[in-house]
Write a protein that holds these residues in place. Sequence first.
Motif, PDB file in Angstrom:
ATOM      1  N   ARG A  96     -59.076  16.109 -17.604  1.00 47.08           N
ATOM      2  CA  ARG A  96     -58.314  14.894 -17.928  1.00 47.08           C
ATOM      3  C   ARG A  96     -57.398  14.454 -16.804  1.00 47.08           C
ATOM      4  O   ARG A  96     -56.595  13.546 -17.011  1.00 47.08           O
ATOM      5  CB  ARG A  96     -57.491  15.131 -19.203  1.00 47.08           C
ATOM      6  N   GLY A 133     -55.492   6.003 -20.847  1.00 49.49           N
ATOM      7  CA  GLY A 133     -55.942   7.369 -20.664  1.00 49.49           C
ATOM      8  C   GLY A 133     -57.438   7.391 -20.574  1.00 49.49           C
ATOM      9  O   GLY A 133     -58.069   6.365 -20.346  1.00 49.49           O
ATOM     10  N   CYS A 134     -57.993   8.578 -20.774  1.00 47.43           N
ATOM     11  CA  CYS A 134     -59.439   8.699 -20.661  1.00 47.43           C
ATOM     12  C   CYS A 134     -60.115   7.783 -21.666  1.00 47.43           C
ATOM     13  O   CYS A 134     -61.138   7.186 -21.392  1.00 47.43           O
ATOM     14  CB  CYS A 134     -59.878  10.118 -20.897  1.00 47.43           C
ATOM     15  N   TYR A 193     -52.591   8.868 -24.303  1.00 46.01           N
ATOM     16  CA  TYR A 193     -51.309   9.512 -24.483  1.00 46.01           C
ATOM     17  C   TYR A 193     -50.181   8.508 -24.347  1.00 46.01           C
ATOM     18  O   TYR A 193     -50.158   7.702 -23.442  1.00 46.01           O
ATOM     19  CB  TYR A 193     -51.129  10.622 -23.461  1.00 46.01           C
ATOM     20  N   GLY A 203     -58.552   8.111 -30.205  1.00 43.40           N
ATOM     21  CA  GLY A 203     -58.481   9.400 -29.518  1.00 43.40           C
ATOM     22  C   GLY A 203     -57.462  10.336 -30.121  1.00 43.40           C
ATOM     23  O   GLY A 203     -56.492   9.922 -30.762  1.00 43.40           O
ATOM     24  N   ASP A 204     -57.687  11.601 -29.888  1.00 39.39           N
ATOM     25  CA  ASP A 204     -56.809  12.617 -30.445  1.00 39.39           C
ATOM     26  C   ASP A 204     -55.385  12.495 -29.923  1.00 39.39           C
ATOM     27  O   ASP A 204     -54.440  12.825 -30.619  1.00 39.39           O
ATOM     28  CB  ASP A 204     -57.344  14.002 -30.079  1.00 39.39           C
ATOM     29  N   PRO A 222     -54.983  17.215 -26.474  1.00 43.10           N
ATOM     30  CA  PRO A 222     -54.797  18.369 -25.596  1.00 43.10           C
ATOM     31  C   PRO A 222     -53.389  18.455 -25.030  1.00 43.10           C
ATOM     32  O   PRO A 222     -53.005  19.482 -24.518  1.00 43.10           O
ATOM     33  CB  PRO A 222     -55.799  18.120 -24.463  1.00 43.10           C
ATOM     34  N   CYS A 237     -62.446  12.977 -28.489  1.00 44.87           N
ATOM     35  CA  CYS A 237     -61.724  13.196 -27.232  1.00 44.87           C
ATOM     36  C   CYS A 237     -62.681  13.092 -26.068  1.00 44.87           C
ATOM     37  O   CYS A 237     -63.062  14.067 -25.515  1.00 44.87           O
ATOM     38  CB  CYS A 237     -61.050  14.554 -27.258  1.00 44.87           C
ATOM     39  N   PRO A 238     -63.056  11.933 -25.649  1.00 44.20           N
ATOM     40  CA  PRO A 238     -62.816  10.622 -26.242  1.00 44.20           C
ATOM     41  C   PRO A 238     -63.880  10.296 -27.277  1.00 44.20           C
ATOM     42  O   PRO A 238     -64.970  10.837 -27.213  1.00 44.20           O
ATOM     43  CB  PRO A 238     -62.989   9.689 -25.046  1.00 44.20           C
TER      44      PRO A 238
HETATM   45  S1  SF4 Z   1     -57.920  11.849 -26.722  1.00 48.24           S
HETATM   46 FE1  SF4 Z   1     -58.876  13.035 -25.082  1.00 48.24          FE
HETATM   47  S2  SF4 Z   1     -60.108  11.533 -23.965  1.00 48.24           S
HETATM   48 FE2  SF4 Z   1     -58.623  10.390 -25.196  1.00 48.24          FE
HETATM   49  S3  SF4 Z   1     -56.859  10.039 -23.874  1.00 48.24           S
HETATM   50 FE3  SF4 Z   1     -56.483  11.935 -25.001  1.00 48.24          FE
HETATM   51  S4  SF4 Z   1     -57.243  13.549 -23.666  1.00 48.24           S
HETATM   52 FE4  SF4 Z   1     -58.115  11.649 -22.941  1.00 48.24          FE
END
Ligand code: SF4
Lengths: 374, 158, 184
Positions: free
Chosen positions: A68, C60-61, C98, C124-125, C132, C156-157
């Motif tokens: 990430r 984010g991702c 995030y 997303g988580d 994470p 994620c994602p």
């Molecule tokens: S949920 Fe996973 S993929 Fe999405 S922003 Fe958070 S770390 Fe990145």
Amino acid sequence: MEERLEPNEMIIHLGPQHPMQPGPFRLNLRLKGETVVDADIELGYIHKGIEKILENKTYLQGITIVDRICYLVALVNEECFVGCVEKLLDIEPPERSKYIRVILEELTRIQSHLLGIGEFAEFIGFVSMFMYAIRERENVVGLIDMVTGARITHSYLKFGGVRDDLPDGFKEKTLSVLNGLKKEIDNFEQMFHTDRIYRERTVGVGVLTADAAKNLGVSGPVLRATGVPFDIRKNEPYLVYKDLDFKVCTETAGDCFARVQVRLNEIRESIYILEQCLDQIPEGPLFPENSLYGRRTPVMRVPAGEVFHRVEDPRGEMGMYMVSDGSDRPYRVKIRGPYYPTLQALPPLIIGTTVADVASISGSMDGCTSEADR
Amino acid sequence: MDVTEILKSLTGRFPEAISEAIVESEIRARAYVDKDGVKEVCQYLKDSLQFDHLCVVCGVDYIKRNEIEVVYHIASYNHPVVLMLKAILPRENPEIESIVSVYWNSNWYERETYELYGIVFKNHPNLKPLILPEDMLGEWPLRKDYKGFPNKTARNLV
Amino acid sequence: MGEVKEQKTSTSDETSVEEVPGVITTTASAISDFLKKTKAQDLINWGRKNSMWFMTQPMGCCGVEMIAMGCAHYDTDRFGIIPRNSPRQADVMLISGYVTKKYLPALKRLWEQMPSPKWVIAIGDCSISGGPFYESYSTVQNIDEIFPIDVFVPGCPPRPEAMLQGFVELQEKIKAKKDLGTEY
Ligand code: SF4
């Protein structure tokens, strides 16, 4: 920035939410008329403290977190992290794993460059180009998805090898996608070369000379567009890059147009590398024989020591400095992302240009704020 | 350029400031540097030994030894040797000379190290927080004795 | 409140302005309250659910997947879901990643700038529970206490298909008048 403004000066803030980059950062511009006289960047809007988290995770869990750092090049980040640990453990993956890694990392490079080119085109108002680039990117991402089972966060590399073998039919599928991609790249190049508006917005804009670029500490396509052939894959070969035939793409102009051209050439070069890899890849095990490391790595302790490992990211030089104290968690990991110095070099570049060129210059850097913030 | 030659030239020039110079491999070397001599050593590296590319500046907190190390990785655009320079500072009021006047891109690395570890870089042109919100300054989150980690604000945490 | 129609509504009992003979005074919110009780609201909701423009702000991702979702391959345009760059033109805010302590004020500001009715989708988580980075020193947890989130898309994602499904669920919610966003 705080000191008093002169008459007919003003400050505009670009960001943090702005369409210019994938990821928020804030650019404070001080303008005189339409000319930028001062610029300043604020970072940290998506700083998530990865370095601290890594210190508190075991090595195996760390692979998930380093994915990430920069979400566009997750596999290259993993390569850097895994490479550090492998150096500390003194193990080496077998040939086949190395080839699989190279294949996946070159695919990652292709998709990252495609997104970079597309986004840059979008910033200067060439939205259909963005759609073309994303269309091609989806095919490449599909190939990575086929091997790793995820589109952008893979957790695919393991210490001493890779998690899974290539699936059946991967070679044929890849070759057909790459053949299509080659034609499209020629197409893109022709579009870029013949579109008059595009040329006027990029040729001679944001010029960086070789000496200035070295002084600013940038790397990657931004540096190579100024004519410096600096590429970690050649300077400090890792994996099997020593046995592969490829050249470092350079241009001499150093402007936005040259940066995009370097990326296009690098995609071609990556395709060439991929074709060689698919031809040469040997059969064999994925993990070193007679070792503990395998798909299910045991809880492991890494011998004390420190290491600095560098790999070539699509954006430049990526390095990690890892200190181990002999326990099952790293004592300290410092991530040296390639975009951090490039972003730092943005204010000196845009001072003296007009507001309209800011988007074009900053877009040609192909940014990923997440990796600058970490 | 050969790595042993580089170290020989460096220790020959700065017999006091450089100590424990070790060759790790063909492309890696490391040395400890005195905290007052950092700037001169860097200037010499850049001018005479072609080390024109600063990779990274970072801090490492060795809480057991009650010391903080500032680690410089210096590389070159021409040869593949990476030199790791370490300077040892005390944990209370760590201060070191800034090298922005030698390597321009150390600017942000030093700002970041300052806000994460509390290391003050003297003569830095603009030493203010870069990535943390201003009210977190003074917490030094990457030090090993930082209290705010793990973050307990999430619900459903065991 | 673009849906205000020229309509004679007898809401004089609610308004406390002084009476002018022959003139009925009313307010936009009174009209909208009245409409909620009638069949006209179904028509309005049908219109709203078929043009949900979302604000692109990759954080984010998941933001990259959001870009992929809005583009050629997954093509959200066919559902009337169009990416917009400005919050002033958007109906849906996607929290795609995030949320940090530094970014939260900016995010609130963006939310205030969006014209109502407006909805939030947490993608997303990370935005649901911290993902994470739940233990990080610089992220904010429990986003659902700050924004009225209608749909949560875990992953994620999450793949772009899942995000599209999230939009479809939101449409269903709007159709059934069960969403939180309309009240904003
Ligand atoms: S949920 Fe996973 S993929 Fe999405 S922003 Fe958070 S770390 Fe990145």
